[in-house]
Enzyme design. Structure first.
Site, mmCIF file in Angstrom:
data_model
loop_
_atom_site.group_PDB
_atom_site.id
_atom_site.type_symbol
_atom_site.label_atom_id
_atom_site.label_comp_id
_atom_site.label_asym_id
_atom_site.label_seq_id
_atom_site.Cartn_x
_atom_site.Cartn_y
_atom_site.Cartn_z
ATOM 1 N N ASP A 1 -0.298 -4.877 -3.686
ATOM 2 C CA ASP A 1 -1.665 -4.341 -3.698
ATOM 3 C C ASP A 1 -1.724 -2.820 -3.657
ATOM 4 O O ASP A 1 -2.462 -2.238 -2.845
ATOM 5 C CB ASP A 1 -2.484 -4.921 -2.546
ATOM 6 C CG ASP A 1 -3.960 -5.037 -2.929
ATOM 7 O OD1 ASP A 1 -4.243 -5.560 -4.008
ATOM 8 O OD2 ASP A 1 -4.824 -4.583 -2.151
ATOM 9 N N SER B 1 0.838 -1.200 0.000
ATOM 10 C CA SER B 1 0.000 0.000 0.000
ATOM 11 C C SER B 1 0.881 1.261 0.000
ATOM 12 O O SER B 1 1.677 1.460 -0.906
ATOM 13 C CB SER B 1 -0.958 -0.029 1.196
ATOM 14 O OG SER B 1 -1.963 0.952 1.068
ATOM 15 N N HIS C 1 -7.216 -6.437 1.209
ATOM 16 C CA HIS C 1 -6.174 -5.446 0.932
ATOM 17 C C HIS C 1 -4.902 -5.737 1.727
ATOM 18 O O HIS C 1 -3.794 -5.578 1.200
ATOM 19 C CB HIS C 1 -6.686 -4.048 1.265
ATOM 20 C CG HIS C 1 -5.655 -2.972 1.067
ATOM 21 N ND1 HIS C 1 -5.010 -2.772 -0.134
ATOM 22 C CD2 HIS C 1 -5.149 -2.045 1.933
ATOM 23 C CE1 HIS C 1 -4.152 -1.761 -0.013
ATOM 24 N NE2 HIS C 1 -4.223 -1.306 1.228
#
Length: 540
Positions: free
Chosen positions: A330, A305, A491
């Site tokens: 991700d 992230s 996530h």
């Protein structure tokens, strides 16, 4: 069974007599349903229907006007004899615990139930309108403050006057949500000075390994979010193959910023400086945290992230010449930029304080932020900080305490016999991400181009193919980088599926010969043949 009056019978396929959807709004319908309840409560019913339940018998004993329509037991009567919603009752209890004036109840002028006017004078109560207790305005994920009723009404909250033992009993007491220490997965913990700041660093694996895997966490997370993945990676590659290092970014975890005004200076440029400083302190100067190995071991940077965006910019900057690989987990520019307008709403929607650390862990798992409790039990405690109520601040040495891992917030009990319970200290989020909102776009805008410019072997690990934007989709079809899908994860890929994430990283290391790999015939290819830089196509 015979239908009474001119109404329609409930649907016979519903053993409980049907809900609101199965009862047409026609004269006599409610009378017919009440007769149906009486009939079944007496043990009657049509052929093939289940026998009457105790619930039906309970409803039969109620007056007709108090019988529910959907087979549900009636709500408990309010103490004042007027209808009050459960949330209004909880708000009134919270007001009583906080010492505020008790809500004044008055009957409405327009008929029906009463209204709740909490601490408002008649000039502000609006006659027959409902006015709830005011809540303090908060920004995105606003910091928890005692006296903020919205924080007191969190559904994961316990009784503010309960003792620590009572909260532990309410949490189940089985240890399912108990926090786990950092050494469950890491073998070393260091506080590394970088300029005036001090960064918390965790490490595992051989100190003499020629390959160092640097892990960068996402916004609001901490270094221990990598704990399970680091453990699985060392187990997969072997104890002597790699050195795995993770650190808490500024304003996260146990990292301490000397200047509080700069704690939330989380711009991409500042975080790149921090990453370079940590790597230089660990490996460039040959400190003990990185062992007595080579002064500049091969470095593979992995980020999730926000950490993936920073990892990409660290590699693209060229400031670490020993980098040989990049793994981004991700995060894609197109998807991230589109999601930014909703980030503030998401921060506001999550609970902001907890009575105990186990309750925070349970909330994170049940809310789906992290799907595996074994990961959350390690990663959540450093994301929390203990906040003391104003009356206990002096005794505790301040209003706030740095992150800890204890399961009990302490400070329970009361001021004496007959006195109202004291407020207990509460756990709230250590990182207030709303304070870094000005930097969010800078993390992700231009990320795809920077990723493709990185002149190293690279892989993109995603939870779904739909996260690829157009630029990356074209580059992936051209073979400029590899893509690995882990569709079973959310996530937080590395926390939801740590073994699969570690397998993707280990496969990347072996495929590029950064560590020893087996050939097709079972022979081992030594590290001496590892690919230090990707081979660029020859110009024809």
């Amino acid at each position: 069974m015979q239908c009474q009056g001119d109404g329609a019978c409930p649907d016979d396929d519903d053993p409980m007599g049907g809900g609101l959807e199965s009862i047409p709004e026609a004269p006599g319908t409610r009378r017919a349903f009440a007769d149906r309840v009486d009939h079944e409560a007496e043990g009657g019913g049509d052929v093939g229907r289940p026998p009457a339940s105790p619930l039906m018998g309970m409803m039969r004993r109620l007056p007709l006007g108090e019988r529910p329509l959907g087979g549900r037991p009636p709500p408990p009567p309010a103490a004042s004899g007027m209808d009050r919603s459960p949330r209004d009752m909880v708000r009134a209890q919270a007001l009583a615990r906080s010492g505020a004036p008790a809500p004044a109840l008055s009957s409405g002028s327009g008929g029906g139930g009463g209204v709740l006017s909490a601490g408002l004078s008649p000039a502000h109560s609006g006659g027959g309108s409902a006015s709830l207790p005011p809540s303090s305005p908060a920004g995105a994920g606003g910091a928890f403050q005692f006296g903020d009723l919205e924080a007191q009404l969190d559904d994961d909250d316990g009784d503010s006057g309960a003792t620590g033992a009572a909260c532990a009993a309410a949490d189940g007491g089985s240890g399912e949500w108990d926090p786990l220490p950092w050494d469950t997965c890491f073998s070393e913990c260091h506080d590394v000075p970088v300029g005036p700041d001090t960064f918390r660093v965790y490490a595992t694996g051989a100190a003499t390994a020629e390959v160092v895997v640097l892990l960068l966490h996402g916004g609001g997370h901490c270094a221990l979010s990598w704990a399970r993945t680091a453990q699985a990676l060392v187990a997969d590659t072997g104890p002597d193959a790699v050195r795995v290092v993770a650190y808490d970014a500024r304003a996260h975890g146990h990292t301490v910023t000397a200047d509080p005004a700069r704690e939330y200076e989380l711009s991409a440029e500042q975080q790149v400086d921090d990453a370079v400083g940590v790597v230089t302190a660990l490996c460039g100067a040959g400190l003990a945290a990185c062992g007595e190995g080579p002064p500049a071991p091969s470095l593979v940077v992995v980020g999730h992230s926000m950490g993936g965006a920073i990892a990409t910019r660290v590699v693209a900057s060229g400031r670490l010449r020993s980098v040989v690989g990049l793994v981004v987990i991700d995060v894609v520019e197109g998807t991230a930029v589109q999601a930014l307008p909703y980030m503030s709403s998401w921060l506001r929607s999550r609970s902001r304080s907890f009575a105990t650390v186990p309750r925070a862990i349970r909330y994170v798992v049940n809310a789906g932020h992290v799907r595996r409790s074994a990961s959350a039990r390690i990663s959540v405690p450093p994301q929390l900080m203990l906040v003391h109520p104003p009356g206990a601040a002096a005794a505790a040495g301040g209003d706030r305490v740095h992150p800890g891992g204890g399961g009990d917030s302490g400070g329970g009990g009361s001021d004496g016999a007959g006195a109202r319970p004291r407020r207990r200290s509460r756990w709230t989020w250590r990182t207030q991400l709303d304070k870094s909102e000005v930097y969010w776009r800078g993390w992700f805008v231009g990320l795809s181009a920077a990723f493709l410019r990185c002149n190293v072997a690279k892989v993109l690990v995603l939870a779904g193919v739909d996260r690829l934007d157009r630029e990356l989709m074209i580059a992936q079809m051209q073979g400029k980088f590899q893509t690995v899908m882990i569709p079973s994860a959310g996530h937080a890929v590395h926390e939801d599926e740590p073994e699969a994430t570690a397998g993707a990283i280990a496969g990347f290391l072996r495929r590029n010969l950064f560590i020893e790999a087996e050939g097709d015939d079972g022979t081992r290819l030594p590290v001496a043949f590892q690919q230090r830089r990707p081979v660029m196509p020859r110009q024809v």
